[in-house]
Design a protein around this motif. Structure first.
Motif, mmCIF file in Angstrom:
data_model
loop_
_atom_site.group_PDB
_atom_site.id
_atom_site.type_symbol
_atom_site.label_atom_id
_atom_site.label_comp_id
_atom_site.label_asym_id
_atom_site.label_seq_id
_atom_site.Cartn_x
_atom_site.Cartn_y
_atom_site.Cartn_z
ATOM 1 N N SER A 420 0.828 -1.210 0.000
ATOM 2 C CA SER A 420 0.000 0.000 0.000
ATOM 3 C C SER A 420 0.858 1.253 0.000
ATOM 4 O O SER A 420 2.071 1.204 0.217
ATOM 5 C CB SER A 420 -0.918 -0.006 1.224
ATOM 6 N N ALA A 421 0.185 2.378 -0.213
ATOM 7 C CA ALA A 421 0.872 3.666 -0.226
ATOM 8 C C ALA A 421 -0.097 4.755 0.208
ATOM 9 O O ALA A 421 -1.325 4.574 0.184
ATOM 10 C CB ALA A 421 1.430 3.970 -1.615
ATOM 11 N N ALA A 422 0.463 5.890 0.618
ATOM 12 C CA ALA A 422 -0.349 7.049 1.014
ATOM 13 C C ALA A 422 0.387 8.314 0.619
ATOM 14 O O ALA A 422 1.621 8.348 0.570
ATOM 15 C CB ALA A 422 -0.594 7.045 2.514
ATOM 16 N N THR A 423 -0.368 9.359 0.331
ATOM 17 C CA THR A 423 0.232 10.678 0.112
ATOM 18 C C THR A 423 -0.006 11.520 1.354
ATOM 19 O O THR A 423 -1.090 11.488 1.941
ATOM 20 C CB THR A 423 -0.377 11.374 -1.111
ATOM 21 N N VAL A 424 1.012 12.256 1.750
ATOM 22 C CA VAL A 424 0.948 13.063 2.970
ATOM 23 C C VAL A 424 1.299 14.503 2.623
ATOM 24 O O VAL A 424 2.431 14.788 2.211
ATOM 25 C CB VAL A 424 1.925 12.531 4.039
ATOM 26 N N PRO A 425 0.366 15.439 2.761
ATOM 27 C CA PRO A 425 0.660 16.844 2.464
ATOM 28 C C PRO A 425 1.396 17.510 3.628
ATOM 29 O O PRO A 425 1.444 16.985 4.737
ATOM 30 C CB PRO A 425 -0.725 17.454 2.278
ATOM 31 N N ALA A 426 1.952 18.655 3.366
ATOM 32 C CA ALA A 426 2.610 19.429 4.411
ATOM 33 C C ALA A 426 1.590 19.891 5.447
ATOM 34 O O ALA A 426 0.402 20.042 5.156
ATOM 35 C CB ALA A 426 3.312 20.636 3.793
ATOM 36 N N SER A 427 2.080 20.136 6.656
ATOM 37 C CA SER A 427 1.238 20.730 7.695
ATOM 38 C C SER A 427 0.973 22.191 7.355
ATOM 39 O O SER A 427 1.779 22.849 6.678
ATOM 40 C CB SER A 427 1.926 20.635 9.061
ATOM 41 N N LEU A 428 -0.162 22.722 7.827
ATOM 42 C CA LEU A 428 -0.469 24.135 7.621
ATOM 43 C C LEU A 428 0.215 24.950 8.714
ATOM 44 O O LEU A 428 -0.001 24.690 9.897
ATOM 45 C CB LEU A 428 -1.985 24.347 7.661
ATOM 46 N N PRO A 429 1.050 25.925 8.365
ATOM 47 C CA PRO A 429 1.730 26.729 9.390
ATOM 48 C C PRO A 429 0.734 27.425 10.324
ATOM 49 O O PRO A 429 -0.405 27.713 9.925
ATOM 50 C CB PRO A 429 2.527 27.746 8.569
ATOM 51 N N HIS A 430 1.198 27.713 11.520
ATOM 52 C CA HIS A 430 0.323 28.272 12.567
ATOM 53 C C HIS A 430 -0.366 29.555 12.092
ATOM 54 O O HIS A 430 -1.583 29.708 12.269
ATOM 55 C CB HIS A 430 1.140 28.549 13.825
ATOM 56 N N ASP A 431 0.393 30.489 11.526
ATOM 57 C CA ASP A 431 -0.202 31.770 11.128
ATOM 58 C C ASP A 431 -1.273 31.578 10.059
ATOM 59 O O ASP A 431 -2.327 32.228 10.096
ATOM 60 C CB ASP A 431 0.880 32.720 10.608
ATOM 61 N N ALA A 432 -1.024 30.670 9.116
ATOM 62 C CA ALA A 432 -2.016 30.398 8.073
ATOM 63 C C ALA A 432 -3.259 29.750 8.663
ATOM 64 O O ALA A 432 -4.391 30.049 8.263
ATOM 65 C CB ALA A 432 -1.413 29.497 6.999
ATOM 66 N N LEU A 433 -3.064 28.861 9.642
ATOM 67 C CA LEU A 433 -4.208 28.225 10.302
ATOM 68 C C LEU A 433 -5.066 29.259 11.012
ATOM 69 O O LEU A 433 -6.306 29.183 10.983
ATOM 70 C CB LEU A 433 -3.719 27.172 11.293
ATOM 71 N N GLN A 434 -4.434 30.240 11.643
ATOM 72 C CA GLN A 434 -5.205 31.269 12.341
ATOM 73 C C GLN A 434 -6.004 32.126 11.371
ATOM 74 O O GLN A 434 -7.125 32.555 11.672
ATOM 75 C CB GLN A 434 -4.276 32.139 13.203
#
Length: 523
Positions: A420-434
């Motif tokens: 199996s396989a999965a794609t993993v995106p980058a985390s959203l930076p804190h400022d962008a999340l806010q």
């Protein structure tokens, strides 16, 4: 379990592969009420539980104040409970599911009692039952007034610690779904606090990951509850439903904290009243049931009073008064920490994102539309809540479906997935999340319109261009898309540009995959 350094950066997406050997029989992602109760019910089948934090911490279940709704009083019945559930759901509750959870609820409460949950009792030893909004009978089993969630989680954590069939992995979060060549779910990709990625494969994966409140600036949920499961499963091809329906708890305590403390519904059940800044009760201007109107009605009334500059407060001085510390210790402590004494002062309140009624579609046994994947709890759409969850039905749904999933999986002949396989995106930076959280509260909150939702979708697209397809952006985009498409007002979804209610129709979202030549070629 295989480890990988995280190399995702600048909006990139990492693909991770795993072998066809299953690390576990049943993998449970999430350690709230749904996940832990399911793990216990699976005995003796071995299972692995993934917990982002030490057990009992950072789970929305532990913060639940009102309790668990079930028809336990001799004057009550599952029929009445199911009817209340259907009526509260604004035309979108599946009556079969409403009846199912109402009928199975009393037995699940007895299961929790056997696990040691110290529900409040009457002087003659019966369970003490509270009345909450839109219930026709008192039927909410609680602990010390407002400690039900914590008490239930404490009992479950103790039981899990004493169980030999459960393995707990703490300090990691699921960030991707592993799938084999047939798109069967084969486990998850996990990320730890250092950013290292690992795979955990399984014959059956169950997501019990909570809701989406952390996508909003004002919420009663843990900030980490950002709808990751919805994003992961949508990207993997699962059917999603009704994600526009968010329940905003009307009485979050407005003291500038993130997340906001909650003033339980039970306070209004005890007779507490809603008043504006000059002390005038205002609910009669909005609904005939006044303080005990459905939550969406109360939330919009409070939103309107605040928007008009009159403020909104919960007045418990007469209804609860001097008994506040012992009857509602959690609310009392939150108020006192902000310099408010609810025995003598009104409590400032505001609506806050509290519960997500939509999510990953599940059948009667908790199975998603993806082979190898079951789902339970707030990340799901079972048809139990419709457009507006009946108060304290969330813990009920969690234990009923945990029990049913365990019944289905305990002795099942589980298939081993292939490589199996999965794609993993980058985390959203804190400022962008806010930025996203502020926009979600302002444009996809208690009151919505096309202009605001369009502005929200533009913001999401800008953030995606800058940071890639991060999980919060995927889920927020689905919610905004669904809210824009539903051109009516129903339950927790209120469109000021479409205030009337239309025909009751569920709304589904399904990612389309391109069909390859190999997939359509004859055998």
């Amino acid at each position: 379990m295989t480890g990988y350094p995280e190399t995702v950066a600048n909006g990139g997406v990492l693909t991770i592969a795993a072998s066809g050997v299953a690390d576990s029989e049943v993998l449970i992602v999430g350690a709230g009420l749904a996940g832990l109760f399911l793990a216990l019910e699976l005995a003796p089948r071995p299972c692995v539980v993934i917990s982002p934090a030490p057990l009992g911490q950072a789970a929305s279940s532990a913060w639940a104040q009102g309790g668990l709704a079930a028809a336990l009083d001799p004057l009550d019945s599952p029929d009445q409970h199911a009817s209340d559930t259907v009526n509260a759901g604004s035309g979108l509750v599946d009556p079969v599911i409403a009846r199912l959870i109402a009928e199975e609820g009393p037995a699940r409460v007895r299961d929790l009692v056997m696990l040691g949950v110290p529900f409040d009792r009457t002087p003659d030893g019966a369970l003490a039952l509270s009345l909450e909004a839109a219930h026709s009978r008192p039927r909410v089993a609680r602990v010390a007034g407002d400690l039900a969630g914590k008490a239930i989680m404490d009992a479950l954590v103790a039981a899990v610690a004493a169980s030999t069939h459960i393995t707990v992995i703490e300090g990691v979060r699921a960030v991707g779904l592993l799938q084999d060549s047939n798109r069967r779910v084969a486990g998850v990709v996990l990320r730890d606090s250092s950013g290292t990625l690992t795979t955990q494969t399984a014959r059956q994966t169950v997501l019990c990951t909570g809701g989406t409140g952390g996508l909003f600036q004002v919420t009663t949920n843990p900030r980490e509850a950002r709808g990751d499961a919805i994003a992961m499963t949508y990207e993997a091809g699962a059917l999603i439903a009704d994600v526009e329906f968010v329940q905003f708890h009307p009485t979050a305590i407005d003291i500038g904290r993130d997340p906001a403390p909650l003033a339980t519904e039970a306070l209004r059940g005890e007779g507490a009243t809603l008043r504006n800044r000059d002390g005038t009760r205002f609910m009669a201007n909005y609904h005939t049931l006044e303080e005990l109107a459905p939550r969406d009605e109360v939330a919009r009334a409070i939103h309107s009073e605040r928007a008009a500059g009159r403020g909104a407060f919960l007045d418990c001085r007469t209804a609860v008064g001097t008994h506040f510390p012992e009857h509602f210790p959690t609310v009392f402590a939150a108020c006192k920490s902000a310099g408010i004494d609810p025995r003598f002062d009104m409590i400032p309140i505001a609506p806050a994102a509290h519960y997500h009624m939509g999510g990953i579609v599940a059948d009667f046994w908790g199975r998603s539309t993806l082979n190898g994947l079951s789902v339970c709890g707030e990340c799901t759409s079972t048809g139990a809540h419709g457009a507006n969850r009946l108060a304290s039905n969330s813990l009920l749904e969690a234990v009923v479906f945990s029990h049913r999933i365990a019944q289905h999986l305990r002795d099942a002949d589980l298939e081993t997935p292939g490589p199996s396989a999965a794609t993993v995106p980058a985390s959203l930076p804190h400022d962008a999340l806010q930025v996203l959280r502020g926009k979600m509260s302002a444009k996809c909150g208690v009151v919505r319109d096309a202009a605001g939702l369009g502005e929200l979708m533009e913001t999401i697209e800008i953030l995606r261009e800058a940071h890639g397809p991060a999980r919060p952006l995927i889920t927020a985009g689905l919610m905004a898309t669904a809210a824009l498409a539903r051109k009516e007002s129903r339950g927790g979804h209120f469109r000021s540009d479409f205030p009337e209610t239309g025909a009751p129709e569920r709304q589904y979202l399904l990612r389309e995959f391109p069909v390859t030549t190999e997939e359509i070629a004859p055998a």
